[in-house]
Design a protein around this motif. Structure first.
Motif, mmCIF file in Angstrom:
data_model
loop_
_atom_site.group_PDB
_atom_site.id
_atom_site.type_symbol
_atom_site.label_atom_id
_atom_site.label_comp_id
_atom_site.label_asym_id
_atom_site.label_seq_id
_atom_site.Cartn_x
_atom_site.Cartn_y
_atom_site.Cartn_z
ATOM 1 N N UNK A 90 0.832 -1.210 0.000
ATOM 2 C CA UNK A 90 0.000 0.000 0.000
ATOM 3 C C UNK A 90 0.866 1.258 0.000
ATOM 4 N N UNK A 91 1.996 1.244 0.693
ATOM 5 C CA UNK A 91 2.891 2.408 0.689
ATOM 6 C C UNK A 91 3.497 2.590 -0.705
ATOM 7 N N UNK A 92 3.915 1.498 -1.320
ATOM 8 C CA UNK A 92 4.475 1.570 -2.675
ATOM 9 C C UNK A 92 3.429 2.112 -3.649
ATOM 10 N N UNK A 122 -8.130 7.123 -2.154
ATOM 11 C CA UNK A 122 -8.564 5.749 -1.900
ATOM 12 C C UNK A 122 -7.438 4.883 -1.362
ATOM 13 N N UNK A 123 -6.257 5.005 -1.945
ATOM 14 C CA UNK A 123 -5.106 4.235 -1.485
ATOM 15 C C UNK A 123 -4.684 4.687 -0.090
ATOM 16 N N UNK A 128 -4.704 3.664 5.823
ATOM 17 C CA UNK A 128 -5.198 4.094 7.135
ATOM 18 C C UNK A 128 -5.985 2.979 7.816
ATOM 19 N N UNK A 129 -6.814 2.284 7.037
ATOM 20 C CA UNK A 129 -7.576 1.159 7.584
ATOM 21 C C UNK A 129 -6.642 0.029 8.013
ATOM 22 N N UNK A 143 -10.355 7.096 12.722
ATOM 23 C CA UNK A 143 -9.931 7.023 11.324
ATOM 24 C C UNK A 143 -9.102 8.238 10.909
ATOM 25 N N UNK A 144 -9.510 9.449 11.308
ATOM 26 C CA UNK A 144 -8.750 10.642 10.926
ATOM 27 C C UNK A 144 -7.344 10.615 11.505
#
Length: 160
Positions: A90-92, A122-123, A128-129, A143-144
């Motif tokens: 996800x970071x990539x 979205x990414x 974050x999730x 979440x924030x």
């Protein structure tokens, strides 16, 4: 104006040796994320019998993400080490989309920029999730707060 909750961060620092040399966009995102995080967050180490507010120092150590948590008085609360492996993809992906976004700002149409930005958000939400999931049972964050922390993880994750 209401009193801020003690279940919050009052200071956030990033380990200098963990931070890669980033461009102005990433530096700006990092500074904005820290400022936003301090202004509005929900953060409580699970099982902590004391009260915050808390100081958080984020670093990378032996391929692990380290959250070093102290009270405002600098009393140690807990240190959590999270594997970076679940975050790699996800970071990539996030960095690839960010590169496309910053390139698009210079040359693309507004609709193309908007489409790339929607993918970027979205990414970022996905990361974050994932962070909230990885922190479950360790640190309660909304979440924030997870979004802002994910921005900082991205700032640390890749060096240059």
């Amino acid at each position: 104006m209401s009193e801020k909750s003690p279940s919050r961060l009052c200071a956030v620092t990033l380990d200098d040796s963990s931070i890669g040399h980033a461009g102005p966009e990433i530096d700006h995102e990092r500074a904005t994320a820290i400022w936003d995080l301090i202004e509005d967050n929900s953060f409580h180490p699970c099982g902590d019998p004391g009260a915050g507010p808390y100081k958080l120092h984020i670093s990378l150590m032996d391929n692990r993400l380290v959250f070093d948590i102290k009270r405002e008085s600098d009393e140690q609360v807990v240190q959590h080490h999270l594997s970076l492996t679940p975050f790699r993809k996800v970071v990539k992906d996030y960095f690839l989309i960010c590169e496309s976004y910053y390139a698009a700002i210079r040359t693309a149409s507004p609709s193309q920029i908007e489409a790339i930005d929607m993918g970027r958000r979205g990414t970022h939400n996905e990361g974050s999730e994932l962070l909230q999931e990885r922190l479950k049972g360790k640190i309660d964050v909304d979440f924030d707060t997870a979004r802002r922390l994910f921005t900082l993880i991205c700032a640390l994750h890749w060096k240059g």
